[in-house]
Design an enzyme around this catalytic site. Structure first.
Site: not given
Ligand SMILES: [Fe+2]
Lengths: 242, 199
Positions: A108, A147, A157, A160, A162
């Site tokens: 991120y 990740y 995770r 995905h 958000h």
């Protein structure tokens, strides 16, 4: 102004449980006392509205928006698209959808993310758009990488995106995540598992949509979102004692 | 058998996670310029009618630790109790604010105008309040609550009247700490747990 009626009470069975020990952070962050339930009022039945003038031309194109169109992001090009509806099956037009995600390597662009996968200089990781008159929306982006995250010994995770949606009232506010069809990490994810109702979790898994994919350009995934609806009846009695 | 009842269930929530700021507050995430104009940076513009107030506070977990990664949205009417979009609303009040716990101290600040009372569908008005929606890593569905004010008459408020354990009413009331300054802490769990709402 026409009184559209109160919001349909939220069915919490359809949502994740707040306290889920396998998702360790939820243990100290979940209320232990019951919520106070009451019929919605003006504070929940009104909400912010947004205009097309607030949204930039590249805001829904995460492949290009970070560099203002100068250079494309690295990764598998995908179209994320779908419709926003309410529980009565009505389209929710002109509502704001915002998304954020990791880059193709699972990193991120956030001051607190120190994962060893590198940042992509051409990828910011956020986008936004308004639904059209039929409640439809589209984002062009790259498939985010899975990740690892500090939870149990070795948790990852699933891929995905958000998603944040307003609907037309503050009481419809929803943040959720879109997963990808076929990802084996979904079954192993304690955050996905906070949704105990399997058919509800399935509603967050976007199917591959070949009909909307563009040859030699991008694959498509379809993701519809359902927000709370409002009760509409001509028999609204004044409730005593309120 | 009966006719099938075709109601679409609401999509399930998922946690906003630790990086929610990338999507909702890019400058806070360290990404200024992601958008030409960020949404919800202030609930008021220059010239808003009414008293400008500042509310500070923290969001505490069940151990008493202030969250450093909470993000809060507030929604409110103008000083006359009229919501943006309703006839007669103050054009300088957008009503929406996004604010985050400070990454070092965990403290948040909301600067806005004090809202007016809001009529309810059933008679008694709601006392002046600001609606909040709290999200963070570890919160699986956004938490709704409200800020009321200790220097307003809250005695007839239909929502506060529904709280059975009267000492818990205090968890929804901002305390005056100075001229037009208030403190409002949110406790997610345990002693002094905030009353969270399902409206
Ligand atoms: Fe994430």
């Amino acid at each position: 102004m026409i009184d559209q009626g109160p919001l349909i009470p939220r069915n919490r069975e359809m949502h994740p449980v707040p306290y889920y020990p396998d998702y360790k952070t939820s243990v100290a962050r979940s209320p232990s006392l019951p919520l106070l339930s009451m019929e919605s009022g003006p504070s929940e039945e009104t909400g912010p509205t947004f205009g097309h003038d607030q949204i930039g031309a590249l805001d829904n194109n995460l492949i290009l928006n970070w560099t203002k169109g100068a250079a494309p992001a690295v990764g598998e090009r995908i179209l994320m698209h779908g419709r926003v509806l309410d529980e009565n099956g009505r389209a929710v037009p002109e509502t704001l959808i915002e998304i954020w995600q990791a880059n193709a390597g699972g990193r991120y662009r956030h001051k607190k993310d120190g994962y060893l996968a590198p940042l992509d200089p051409n990828f910011g990781g956020c986008g936004r758009t308004l639904t059209d008159a039929n409640g439809c929306y589209q984002f062009l982006t790259i498939r985010p990488g899975a990740y690892p995250w500090p939870n149990r010994g070795n948790d990852w995770r699933p891929m995905h995106i958000h998603i944040s949606v307003y609907g037309h009232s503050f009481g419809q506010r929803l943040i959720t995540q879109m997963y990808f069809e076929g990802d084996p990490l979904i079954e192993r994810c304690p955050i996905a598992a906070t949704i105990r109702n399997r058919s509800q979790l399935d509603r967050l898994v976007a199917p591959l949509d070949m009909a909307a994919s563009r040859p030699l350009d991008f694959l498509a995934y379809k993701f519809d979102i359902v927000l709370r609806g409002r009760r509409q009846t001509m028999f609204e009695n004044k409730l005593e004692g309120l | 058998m009966v006719q099938p009842l075709t109601v679409l269930p609401e999509s399930p929530s998922q946690t906003a996670g630790p990086y929610v700021h990338i999507g909702l507050m890019p400058t806070y995430a360290g990404n200024p310029g992601a958008y030409a104009e960020e949404i919800g940076t202030s609930p008021i513009a220059e010239g808003a009618q009414g008293t400008v107030i500042e509310i500070v506070g923290s969001v505490y977990d069940g151990t008493g630790w202030a969250l450093r990664d909470a993000l809060i949205e507030s929604w409110q009417p103008d000083a006359a109790g009229i919501f943006p979009g309703q006839p007669g609303a103050d054009p300088a009040v957008s009503g929406l604010c996004r604010f985050a716990a400070d990454a070092v101290s965990g403290e948040f600040t909301l600067r806005t105008v004090k809202p007016g009372p809001v009529p309810s569908r059933y008679g008694k008005a709601f006392a002046p309040h600001i609606s909040l929606w709290v999200v963070a890593r570890g919160i699986n569905i956004g938490l709704q609550t409200r800020i009321y004010f200790e220097d307003e008459d809250n005695s007839d408020d239909p929502l506060l009247a529904r709280i059975e354990q009267r000492p818990r009413v205090e968890t929804l009331i901002a305390k005056k700490i100075g001229e037009n300054r208030y403190r409002f802490d949110i406790r997610l769990q345990g002693a002094g747990e905030t009353v969270f709402l399902d409206l």
